[in-house]
Structures are given as structure tokens and as C-alpha cells.
Design a protein around this motif. Structure first.
Motif, PDB file in Angstrom:
ATOM      1  N   THR A  46       0.815  -1.210   0.000  1.00  0.00           N
ATOM      2  CA  THR A  46       0.000   0.000   0.000  1.00  0.00           C
ATOM      3  C   THR A  46       0.854   1.266   0.000  1.00  0.00           C
ATOM      4  O   THR A  46       0.510   2.261  -0.639  1.00  0.00           O
ATOM      5  N   GLY A  47       1.954   1.228   0.711  1.00  0.00           N
ATOM      6  CA  GLY A  47       2.797   2.420   0.799  1.00  0.00           C
ATOM      7  C   GLY A  47       4.017   2.169   1.663  1.00  0.00           C
ATOM      8  O   GLY A  47       4.185   1.086   2.223  1.00  0.00           O
ATOM      9  N   THR A  48       4.851   3.153   1.749  1.00  0.00           N
ATOM     10  CA  THR A  48       6.068   3.062   2.576  1.00  0.00           C
ATOM     11  C   THR A  48       6.194   4.310   3.453  1.00  0.00           C
ATOM     12  O   THR A  48       5.672   5.377   3.127  1.00  0.00           O
ATOM     13  N   LEU A  49       6.917   4.130   4.533  1.00  0.00           N
ATOM     14  CA  LEU A  49       7.220   5.239   5.440  1.00  0.00           C
ATOM     15  C   LEU A  49       8.722   5.276   5.690  1.00  0.00           C
ATOM     16  O   LEU A  49       9.362   4.238   5.855  1.00  0.00           O
ATOM     17  N   SER A  50       9.292   6.474   5.733  1.00  0.00           N
ATOM     18  CA  SER A  50      10.711   6.637   6.039  1.00  0.00           C
ATOM     19  C   SER A  50      10.913   6.619   7.548  1.00  0.00           C
ATOM     20  O   SER A  50      10.150   7.228   8.301  1.00  0.00           O
ATOM     21  N   THR A  51      11.939   5.912   7.974  1.00  0.00           N
ATOM     22  CA  THR A  51      12.276   5.880   9.402  1.00  0.00           C
ATOM     23  C   THR A  51      13.444   6.833   9.717  1.00  0.00           C
ATOM     24  O   THR A  51      13.994   6.783  10.821  1.00  0.00           O
ATOM     25  N   ARG A  52      13.808   7.670   8.757  1.00  0.00           N
ATOM     26  CA  ARG A  52      14.847   8.665   9.018  1.00  0.00           C
ATOM     27  C   ARG A  52      14.319   9.755   9.961  1.00  0.00           C
ATOM     28  O   ARG A  52      13.121   9.958  10.101  1.00  0.00           O
ATOM     29  N   ILE A  53      15.244  10.476  10.578  1.00  0.00           N
ATOM     30  CA  ILE A  53      14.864  11.589  11.446  1.00  0.00           C
ATOM     31  C   ILE A  53      14.463  12.775  10.577  1.00  0.00           C
ATOM     32  O   ILE A  53      15.208  13.185   9.687  1.00  0.00           O
ATOM     33  N   ASN A  54      13.302  13.297  10.837  1.00  0.00           N
ATOM     34  CA  ASN A  54      12.804  14.478  10.137  1.00  0.00           C
ATOM     35  C   ASN A  54      12.877  15.695  11.056  1.00  0.00           C
ATOM     36  O   ASN A  54      12.806  15.573  12.288  1.00  0.00           O
ATOM     37  N   TYR A  78      11.936  14.412  14.772  1.00  0.00           N
ATOM     38  CA  TYR A  78      11.095  13.257  15.062  1.00  0.00           C
ATOM     39  C   TYR A  78      11.313  12.176  14.010  1.00  0.00           C
ATOM     40  O   TYR A  78      11.869  12.430  12.930  1.00  0.00           O
ATOM     41  N   ARG A  79      10.877  10.990  14.322  1.00  0.00           N
ATOM     42  CA  ARG A  79      10.987   9.873  13.379  1.00  0.00           C
ATOM     43  C   ARG A  79       9.873   8.862  13.645  1.00  0.00           C
ATOM     44  O   ARG A  79       9.281   8.832  14.729  1.00  0.00           O
ATOM     45  N   VAL A  80       9.613   8.015  12.637  1.00  0.00           N
ATOM     46  CA  VAL A  80       8.608   6.962  12.761  1.00  0.00           C
ATOM     47  C   VAL A  80       9.217   5.799  13.532  1.00  0.00           C
ATOM     48  O   VAL A  80      10.351   5.383  13.277  1.00  0.00           O
ATOM     49  N   ILE A  81       8.472   5.286  14.502  1.00  0.00           N
ATOM     50  CA  ILE A  81       8.897   4.087  15.231  1.00  0.00           C
ATOM     51  C   ILE A  81       8.629   2.883  14.329  1.00  0.00           C
ATOM     52  O   ILE A  81       7.483   2.650  13.916  1.00  0.00           O
TER      53      ILE A  81
END
Length: 290
Positions: A46-54, A78-81
Motif C-alpha cells: 500500500t505504501g512506505t514510510l521513512s524511518t529517518r529523522i525528520n 522526530y521519526r517513525v517508530i
């Protein structure tokens, strides 16, 4: 995110996580690398998420306790867990707006309790309060708040000018105090130097007069012994005449001449000698009377 999708497989980039659905429902998370799924069984990426720090920069305008309007520039990292990427993918449509809203709320709740000086001194406390609130709220949506930095505090331009003028006035006042102390020390040292100079000058004059007196006494005695028939009075008159002409000579040879009218003639010299002699005799009489 630049994913390469095939019918049965796809590549997930490094520092990213994929969201795989099955018949429209969340099924699993796809790790970076080559992943397989079965479209015939209803699976799809369905999609992807970046786990890098934004990083998100938020500018907040608010008012301090002493009614000074300030702008605060806050930087949120912040970043995605990774383990909760599904919550981050499905729960929030625009996470930056959510973060910004909470930052506005926390900052505008804390800054009005502080004076402007306290805000500059305790900006880390404000950042800590924002961090605690965001961690509590955004953690439920699969986001981790790494750091919060209060990058800048910008008061109104008129307030900045007033603060600079106050600081300049305080420094000028301090400089005046130091200058006054320096002038005081200089005057004291100058007075001490003048007193010492006058004292040494007086000692010098006293020694000079003593030397002159000793020289005159020695000259009178030598002249009286070597020239028979002369008295001390005659020798004193001769010395006075010699000194009189030496004085006239010195006045004529001086480079900074000033016209001085002096009564001239041996009679006047004799009068000066009589005056000196009478003065010495009166002094001796007064000393004997005591």
C-alpha cells in the motif's frame, strides 16, 4: 518513496518500512530489501514510510508575563517508530500539522508565565515541557520525538532597541565609576608626589643654605688669618660686593632676560650687608633672651 513494485515482489529502500494490506486490511510490515506478496491472495504494497529523522521548524508568536511580544523558533526532530509504523501510516494523515498544533499549545501555555529575562534564561525548560507533551501524544501515533531545540527567541524590534540602550547605559555607568576611581588615584598620587617634591626641595634648600653659611665662615676665617689688619666686617663687605656683582653678571647672561631695576652702587651693597648683620644680631639676642 521510489519503490519498485512488481506483481509478486517489490523492493523496500533502506531506512524505510513498507505497509502490506490484504484485501484492504493491514496485514504486515515489509522490511527493507526484496519482499514477496501474492496479489492473487489479495496482498499488495500500500505504501512506505521513512524511518529517518525528520526536522520541523515551527515559529510561534506569543506574549510574556511582562507584556512583551516575542517570536520563538522551535526545531522538532522526530521519526517513525519502526515497530509502530502501521499506526503512523493509518492514524495521522498530516503529522506535521499535529506536531505544530501541540507545540503552539504548550509554548503559549508556558511562556506567558515568564518574564522576558526568565524566558531567555529558561528556554530549555520550555523545550523540555514541549518534549514531554509531544512524546506522550505522538507516541500513541507511532512517532518518536528525538530532540526539541529552542533555536531563537526574537522580541519585538522596539524591545530589542530598548534592551540594547539599557545595557549600554549600564556599561557607561560602570565605565564612569571606573574612570572616577582612576582619576581619584591619579590625583592622590599627584598630591603625594608634589608633597614629596616640596619636602625634598626644602631639604635641598636647607642644605644649600648650610653649605653657603659654612663656606662664608671658612672664607672669612681664612681671609682674616692670611691678610693682617682686616676685620670680619671688612671681609663680609668684600664677599657681599663679590656676590652682588656675580648676581648682576648672571642676570645679564640669562637667555630669558627680564628688565630689572636694581639700585646700583657700593653704598647700597653696604646697606644690604648692614641689614643682614643686624638681622643676625637680633636673632642672636632673641635666642639669648629665651
Amino acid at each position: 518513496m521510489g519503490n519498485v513494485n512488481c506483481v509478486f515482489c517489490g523492493c523496500i529502500e533502506q531506512a524505510s518500512v513498507g505497509v502490506v494490506e490484504k484485501w484492504g486490511r493491514f496485514d504486515r510490515l515489509a522490511e527493507p530489501g526484496l519482499n514477496f506478496w501474492n496479489p492473487l491472495a489479495g496482498e499488495c504494497l500500500t505504501g512506505t514510510l521513512s524511518t529517518r529523522i525528520n526536522s520541523l521548524d515551527v515559529k510561534i508568536e506569543t506574549k510574556t508575563k511582562d507584556n512583551v511580544f516575542v517570536q520563538l523558533l522551535c526545531s522538532i526532530q522526530y521519526r517513525v517508530i519502526r515497530q509502530n509504523a502501521d499506526d503512523a501510516f493509518y492514524e495521522l494523515q498530516n503529522p506535521t500539522e499535529q506536531i505544530q498544533a501541540y507545540v503552539f499549545d504548550v509554548v503559549r501555555a508556558h511562556v506567558p508565565k515568564m518574564n522576558l529575562d526568565e524566558l531567555f534564561e529558561q528556554k530549555d525548560e520550555v523545550a523540555k515541557a514541549v518534549l514531554e507533551e509531544l512524546e506522550k501524544v505522538m507516541g500513541a501515533y507511532g512517532y518518536n520525538i528525538e530532540h526539541i531545540l529552542m533555536v531563537d527567541i526574537i522580541p519585538d524590534a522596539s524591545v530589542r532597541r530598548a534592551m540594547n540602550e539599557i545595557n549600554a547605559a549600564q556599561r557607561m555607568q560602570l565605565a564612569s565609576v571606573y574612570k572616577g576611581e582612576a582619576d581619584k588615584i591619579l590625583q592622590v598620587k599627584k598630591a603625594e608626589a608634589e608633597a614629596e617634591a616640596k619636602y625634598l626641595g626644602g631639604v635641598g634648600v636647607a642644605r644649600q643654605r648650610q653649605a653657603i653659611t659654612d663656606g662664608l665662615r671658612e672664607n672669612i676665617l681664612n681671609f682674616s688669618h692670611k691678610v693682617e689688619g682686616t676685620s670680619a666686617k671688612e671681609v663680609m663687605d668684600l664677599i657681599m660686593i663679590t656676590q652682588y656683582f656675580d648676581t648682576i653678571k648672571d642676570l645679564g647672561n640669562s637667555s630669558k632676560n627680564t628688565t630689572v631695576f636694581i639700585p646700583h652702587g657700593p653704598g647700597h651693597v653696604r646697606d644690604i650687608g648692614d641689614q643682614i648683620r643686624n638681622g643676625l644680631m637680633e636673632a642672636a639676642s632673641a635666642k639669648d633672651a629665651e
